[in-house]
Design an enzyme around this catalytic site. Sequence first.
Site, PDB file in Angstrom:
ATOM      1  N   TYR A  17      12.560   3.049  -1.771  1.00  0.00           N
ATOM      2  CA  TYR A  17      12.419   4.377  -2.582  1.00  0.00           C
ATOM      3  C   TYR A  17      13.066   4.158  -4.073  1.00  0.00           C
ATOM      4  CZ  TYR A  17       9.686   6.904   0.751  1.00  0.00           C
ATOM      5  OH  TYR A  17       8.847   6.983   1.850  1.00  0.00           O
ATOM      6  N   LEU A  19       0.860  -1.093   0.047  1.00  0.00           N
ATOM      7  CA  LEU A  19       0.060   0.145  -0.021  1.00  0.00           C
ATOM      8  C   LEU A  19       0.664   1.091  -0.032  1.00  0.00           C
ATOM      9  CD1 LEU A  19      -2.668  -1.015   2.516  1.00  0.00           C
ATOM     10  CD2 LEU A  19      -2.911  -0.767   0.156  1.00  0.00           C
ATOM     11  N   GLY A  20       2.091   1.170   0.710  1.00  0.00           N
ATOM     12  CA  GLY A  20       2.948   2.410   0.704  1.00  0.00           C
ATOM     13  C   GLY A  20       3.610   2.531  -0.516  1.00  0.00           C
TER      14      GLY A  20
END
Lengths: 176, 246
Positions: free
Chosen positions: B225, B193-194
């Site tokens: 990231y 989800l992130g």
Amino acid sequence: MLSRGIISNFRTPTFPSPTTTTCKYSISDEDLESRGFFLRRTISDLNLDHLNSVFVAVGFPRRDPEKIKLALEHTESMLWVKYEKTQKPVAFARATGDGVFNAIIWDVVVDPSFQGIGLGKTVMERLIQDLLEKGICNIALFSEPRVLGFYRPLGFVADPDGIRGMVYSKKQKKKK
Amino acid sequence: MLTHNVATPSSLCPIVSYDCYRQVSNRLLFPHNLNHEIWRANRKLKGCRLKASFWESIRSGILKNNTAQIIEPPSTLEEEEEPLPEEFVLVEKSQPDGEVEQIIFSSGGDVDVYELEALCDKVGWPRRPLSKLATALKNSYMVATLHSVRKLPSSEGNEQKKLIGMARATSDHAFNATIWDVLVDPSYQGQGLGKAMVEKLIRHLLQRDIGNISLFADSQVVEFYRNLGFEPDPEGIKGMFWYPGY
């Protein structure tokens, strides 16, 4: 990489070191004014084409002046130095953020003809102070490797506690 | 606040299967209008227009194994010129008792600061003054949220909604945007989800022609990231902080 043009009738001013402890900046506002450098904090007086020229002179890509205007209108803090004689900006720095917690400093430039006399430090010290006075204590920036030595004496630390600055790249292949 | 630990799934698999009833699967594609008490005014819900390829990818997954999937748009959508819907259902799952839970993504920035404070507590962040939190949100260029909405088919109109994730970006509206405060409720971490939230945020920023998207990542989330397309120290450019209080 930058051609440092010397204006023939311009003598590099030697700014005196602060003799009093009450002066919180390396060079005081008065010293700057006495040599024809005036501080500004808004875009009202700023010629964006002149600013764009300074950006280009230091190696930035030339950007659409309308976009620069948009960016500056949405910039919470900025500081620039106007040279009285030419009425042009010779140093500039701005910071964006949320106005309470975080700020990032962008576009720190000094006209090549005016580098080396402390104007970069001038804008940075004051921009930081302006941000601190707003209560913002998380002040960050992205520094090219060759100017890390400029930011360190101002109090900046690279990768503190292993925190890394990262930039999104559309070309970056995403792993699945 | 610096970007904090979000979902760092050991396997960054974006597709998650849930048991669901086939008739419920169609609802994955419809925008979900939420009525709730919020700190900021509700933004108008834009129409949800999804490409055929998108629908096909969902439908094929559903027909294959009768399960719902997280909507992970295929990479062909990256060059999509249609504006992204401001709010849409990311995933939907049904419990055996008929309760349906939807995870809704929104870029409308409707955040209840009290809920946000509770969420920050859950992930272990130090408390910040609520008024400052509200101001920070108001001054952010974009605020993306994940909400969980639960409802039982018996209780029509009665639904439980809670904030389970947030990410925000500050920007000068022209050149640069910086992402801050990425967080996902620990109970919902590990599901991609992130990743989905940050991807949507990036896409919204790119659609608004913001070319430079940056962030500062704690060391343990640099890989997270990186997998989203971020590069640390590009061309040797270093992130620096002024007298960081560590």
